[in-house]
Design a protein around this motif. Structure first.
Motif, PDB file in Angstrom:
ATOM      1  N   ASP A 193     -16.133 -29.887 -40.834  1.00  0.00           N
ATOM      2  CA  ASP A 193     -14.782 -30.352 -40.265  1.00  0.00           C
ATOM      3  C   ASP A 193     -13.867 -29.644 -40.826  1.00  0.00           C
ATOM      4  OD1 ASP A 193     -13.614 -32.106 -38.760  1.00  0.00           O
ATOM      5  OD2 ASP A 193     -14.032 -33.933 -39.507  1.00  0.00           O
ATOM      6  N   ARG A 194     -12.654 -30.080 -40.441  1.00  0.00           N
ATOM      7  CA  ARG A 194     -11.401 -29.498 -40.906  1.00  0.00           C
ATOM      8  C   ARG A 194     -10.521 -30.670 -41.697  1.00  0.00           C
ATOM      9  NH1 ARG A 194      -6.315 -29.036 -37.598  1.00  0.00           N
ATOM     10  NH2 ARG A 194      -5.146 -27.192 -37.815  1.00  0.00           N
ATOM     11  N   TYR A 195     -10.220 -30.306 -42.853  1.00  0.00           N
ATOM     12  CA  TYR A 195      -9.622 -31.122 -43.807  1.00  0.00           C
ATOM     13  C   TYR A 195      -8.121 -30.220 -44.203  1.00  0.00           C
ATOM     14  CZ  TYR A 195     -13.940 -33.174 -44.297  1.00  0.00           C
ATOM     15  OH  TYR A 195     -15.369 -33.582 -44.054  1.00  0.00           O
ATOM     16  N   LEU A 196      -7.074 -31.354 -44.508  1.00  0.00           N
ATOM     17  CA  LEU A 196      -5.900 -30.939 -45.004  1.00  0.00           C
ATOM     18  C   LEU A 196      -6.070 -30.827 -46.463  1.00  0.00           C
ATOM     19  CD1 LEU A 196      -2.904 -30.403 -44.632  1.00  0.00           C
ATOM     20  CD2 LEU A 196      -2.506 -32.785 -44.709  1.00  0.00           C
ATOM     21  N   VAL A 197      -5.752 -29.724 -47.312  1.00  0.00           N
ATOM     22  CA  VAL A 197      -5.837 -29.521 -48.465  1.00  0.00           C
ATOM     23  C   VAL A 197      -4.509 -29.037 -49.228  1.00  0.00           C
ATOM     24  CG1 VAL A 197      -7.193 -28.216 -50.198  1.00  0.00           C
ATOM     25  CG2 VAL A 197      -8.092 -29.190 -48.368  1.00  0.00           C
ATOM     26  N   CYS A 198      -4.305 -29.611 -50.350  1.00  0.00           N
ATOM     27  CA  CYS A 198      -3.192 -29.136 -51.158  1.00  0.00           C
ATOM     28  C   CYS A 198      -3.287 -29.017 -52.426  1.00  0.00           C
ATOM     29  CB  CYS A 198      -1.937 -30.270 -51.025  1.00  0.00           C
ATOM     30  SG  CYS A 198      -0.538 -30.065 -51.853  1.00  0.00           S
ATOM     31  N   GLY A 222       4.243 -27.611 -53.703  1.00  0.00           N
ATOM     32  CA  GLY A 222       2.788 -27.408 -53.027  1.00  0.00           C
ATOM     33  C   GLY A 222       2.599 -26.581 -51.990  1.00  0.00           C
ATOM     34  N   LEU A 223       1.206 -25.834 -52.328  1.00  0.00           N
ATOM     35  CA  LEU A 223       0.615 -25.103 -51.252  1.00  0.00           C
ATOM     36  C   LEU A 223      -0.516 -25.826 -50.344  1.00  0.00           C
ATOM     37  CD1 LEU A 223       0.055 -22.170 -53.420  1.00  0.00           C
ATOM     38  CD2 LEU A 223       2.021 -22.298 -52.119  1.00  0.00           C
ATOM     39  N   TRP A 224      -0.282 -25.659 -49.208  1.00  0.00           N
ATOM     40  CA  TRP A 224      -0.942 -26.480 -47.946  1.00  0.00           C
ATOM     41  C   TRP A 224      -1.946 -25.656 -47.207  1.00  0.00           C
ATOM     42  CZ3 TRP A 224      -0.308 -31.930 -47.736  1.00  0.00           C
ATOM     43  CH2 TRP A 224       0.823 -32.350 -48.501  1.00  0.00           C
ATOM     44  N   TRP A 225      -3.341 -25.867 -46.852  1.00  0.00           N
ATOM     45  CA  TRP A 225      -3.951 -25.473 -46.072  1.00  0.00           C
ATOM     46  C   TRP A 225      -4.842 -26.258 -45.171  1.00  0.00           C
ATOM     47  CZ3 TRP A 225      -4.911 -24.453 -51.203  1.00  0.00           C
ATOM     48  CH2 TRP A 225      -4.089 -23.417 -51.889  1.00  0.00           C
ATOM     49  N   TRP A 226      -5.313 -25.762 -44.124  1.00  0.00           N
ATOM     50  CA  TRP A 226      -6.455 -26.377 -43.180  1.00  0.00           C
ATOM     51  C   TRP A 226      -7.816 -25.728 -43.918  1.00  0.00           C
ATOM     52  CZ3 TRP A 226      -5.315 -30.884 -41.028  1.00  0.00           C
ATOM     53  CH2 TRP A 226      -3.926 -30.895 -40.592  1.00  0.00           C
ATOM     54  N   ASP A 250      -8.305 -27.802 -58.690  1.00  0.00           N
ATOM     55  CA  ASP A 250      -6.915 -28.279 -58.812  1.00  0.00           C
ATOM     56  C   ASP A 250      -6.358 -28.317 -57.402  1.00  0.00           C
ATOM     57  OD1 ASP A 250      -6.569 -28.113 -61.483  1.00  0.00           O
ATOM     58  OD2 ASP A 250      -6.625 -25.993 -61.279  1.00  0.00           O
ATOM     59  N   VAL A 251      -7.130 -29.119 -56.483  1.00  0.00           N
ATOM     60  CA  VAL A 251      -6.677 -29.417 -55.300  1.00  0.00           C
ATOM     61  C   VAL A 251      -6.776 -30.974 -54.969  1.00  0.00           C
ATOM     62  CG1 VAL A 251      -7.202 -27.034 -54.342  1.00  0.00           C
ATOM     63  CG2 VAL A 251      -9.080 -28.698 -53.997  1.00  0.00           C
ATOM     64  N   VAL A 252      -6.326 -31.365 -53.782  1.00  0.00           N
ATOM     65  CA  VAL A 252      -6.612 -32.577 -53.333  1.00  0.00           C
ATOM     66  C   VAL A 252      -6.713 -32.611 -51.876  1.00  0.00           C
ATOM     67  CG1 VAL A 252      -4.082 -33.137 -53.214  1.00  0.00           C
ATOM     68  CG2 VAL A 252      -5.756 -35.043 -53.388  1.00  0.00           C
ATOM     69  N   VAL A 253      -7.616 -33.417 -51.537  1.00  0.00           N
ATOM     70  CA  VAL A 253      -7.924 -33.401 -49.821  1.00  0.00           C
ATOM     71  C   VAL A 253      -7.144 -34.723 -49.370  1.00  0.00           C
ATOM     72  CG1 VAL A 253      -9.620 -33.781 -47.864  1.00  0.00           C
ATOM     73  CG2 VAL A 253     -10.213 -32.540 -50.115  1.00  0.00           C
ATOM     74  N   VAL A 254      -6.152 -34.368 -48.458  1.00  0.00           N
ATOM     75  CA  VAL A 254      -5.128 -35.311 -48.183  1.00  0.00           C
ATOM     76  C   VAL A 254      -5.624 -36.069 -46.722  1.00  0.00           C
ATOM     77  CG1 VAL A 254      -2.804 -35.748 -47.110  1.00  0.00           C
ATOM     78  CG2 VAL A 254      -3.217 -34.118 -48.987  1.00  0.00           C
ATOM     79  N   TRP A 312       3.051 -27.319 -38.900  1.00  0.00           N
ATOM     80  CA  TRP A 312       3.593 -26.466 -39.727  1.00  0.00           C
ATOM     81  C   TRP A 312       2.784 -24.889 -39.635  1.00  0.00           C
ATOM     82  CZ3 TRP A 312       3.837 -29.373 -45.186  1.00  0.00           C
ATOM     83  CH2 TRP A 312       4.896 -30.339 -45.041  1.00  0.00           C
ATOM     84  N   GLY A 313       1.971 -24.778 -39.152  1.00  0.00           N
ATOM     85  CA  GLY A 313       1.379 -23.505 -38.830  1.00  0.00           C
ATOM     86  C   GLY A 313       0.675 -23.162 -40.090  1.00  0.00           C
ATOM     87  N   LEU A 314       0.018 -24.108 -40.893  1.00  0.00           N
ATOM     88  CA  LEU A 314      -0.728 -23.648 -42.008  1.00  0.00           C
ATOM     89  C   LEU A 314      -1.713 -22.801 -41.864  1.00  0.00           C
ATOM     90  CD1 LEU A 314      -0.961 -27.471 -43.688  1.00  0.00           C
ATOM     91  CD2 LEU A 314       0.831 -25.491 -43.982  1.00  0.00           C
ATOM     92  N   ALA A 315      -2.260 -22.057 -42.841  1.00  0.00           N
ATOM     93  CA  ALA A 315      -3.467 -21.210 -42.823  1.00  0.00           C
ATOM     94  C   ALA A 315      -4.606 -21.844 -42.833  1.00  0.00           C
ATOM     95  CB  ALA A 315      -3.333 -20.162 -43.998  1.00  0.00           C
TER      96      ALA A 315
END
Length: 353
Positions: free
Chosen positions: A185-190, A197-201, A216-220, A232-235
């Motif tokens: 599945d696809r998660y928002l990670v920071c 903050g740096l954000w990715w899917w 050192d990340v959190v799943v939002v 946001w066009g995240l990577a």
């Protein structure tokens, strides 16, 4: 034929949050299967051609279940939706009593459970009928609308919401609804949660897998945040991607930590307490942070302990980024609750920051 003119042709169903009366046969066991990371419930989508398109995983007892209705629910969830549920944490919600005068005049019971999902297997056909059911994930507030179980469905969803909250699942703030047909599945990670903050899917099998493999990340999962960053066009990063990507260095850090004393020592423990040296100079000399952390890694209380024995409460922060509970340094810094409470009781409230 109008069902209202011939009510005897329709089943009469009542919901009861109680054990099944002695002697009443149990014909079905179903599960409100809850995702522990995003708070959504799995609704089976049998396709638009089916007269009752949406339902929960579940079905009739089989001899292999040994008379245990929870085993029935778990087996059916695997066969119909290819998920594994945590039977150790499953909560009995109640049962509905069905009396179908035209077909079966004696009342019988259909049981309902709520349970966390612990694994999503590759989607496939139900061995009973060859049909492949899609996995639609939605919030408990919306589930009764899809199921069309009327008052009993709403009552069951309410009971599942209560059970999910008691299990510590984020059922009050589920992620946006959608299908989860794949293994991943696809998660928002920071990383570095805050102003920089740096954000990715990140595509992964679970939020837990991300936390175990990436430092050192959190799943939002908060729906408000997920919706806000949607454009946001995240990577997009697959957790198993072998090529250099934004997670490479953070995965390397986690691999170095693995096996060290204290690695993961604070994970799944509920509220924990740590004592760490303050790495900045202070007017009162050497100082330590005594911090209370919730199961999600966020600090809930904090005390600064100075070398002269004085203590100051600092329980109001402009930013409150989560701590990485897998970090072995943090695990080695754990102290007993009594140590924290003693400092908290004698501490003064900090008024300036």
């Amino acid at each position: 034929m109008d069902a209202e003119e011939h009510p005897e042709e329709q089943p009469h169903i009542t919901w009861h949050e109680a054990p099944v009366p002695p002697g009443m046969p149990v014909t079905q066991a179903y599960v409100w299967a809850l995702d522990p990371d995003d708070g959504r419930v799995l609704i089976q989508d049998r396709g638009p051609q089916h007269p009752r398109r949406y339902t929960l995983p579940g079905g009739r007892p089989e001899p292999e279940d040994g008379g245990d209705p929870l085993k029935t629910a778990a087996r059916e969830a695997m066969e119909e939706s290819q998920i594994r549920i945590d039977t150790e944490r499953a909560v009995y919600l109640g049962h509905q009593v069905v009396t179908w005068f035209a077909k079966r005049p004696e009342p019988y019971a259909q049981l309902r459970y709520a349970a966390p999902i612990i694994a999503y297997e590759p989607i496939g056909p139900d061995p009973d009928n060859g049909r492949t059911n899609r996995r639609f994930m939605t919030g408990l507030a919306r589930a009764p609308e899809l199921l069309h179980w009327h008052e009993t469905g709403a009552a069951q969803a309410k009971a599942a919401l209560k059970a999910g909250a008691q299990l510590g699942l984020p059922v009050d703030d589920p992620s946006p609804e959608g299908y989860r047909d794949g293994e991943k599945d696809r998660y928002l990670v920071c990383h570095d949660y805050g102003m920089g903050g740096l954000w990715w899917w990140v595509t992964a099998r679970s939020a837990k897998e991300i936390m175990e493999r990436v430092a050192d990340v959190v799943v939002v999962t908060a729906s408000e945040t997920v919706n806000r960053v949607a454009d946001w066009g995240l990577a997009e990063v697959d957790i198993d991607a072998p090529d250099e990507n934004p997670l490479t260095s953070l995965k390397a850090t986690r691999d170095e930590q693995r096996g060290q004393e204290g690695f993961g020592a604070l994970v799944g423990r509920g509220t924990v307490y740590v004592r760490q040296a303050w790495d900045e100079g202070t007017e009162n000399g050497e100082a330590y942070y005594l911090t209370e952390l919730g199961e999600d890694g966020y600090r809930t209380r904090q005390v600064v302990e100075y070398a002269d024995g004085s203590c100051v409460k600092t329980d109001d922060w402009p930013l409150n980024p989560p701590y990485d509970l897998y970090d072995p340094v943090l695990g080695r810094a754990e102290v007993d609750r009594a140590v924290f409470e003693a400092a908290w009781d004698k501490a003064e409230l900090e008024t300036e920051y």
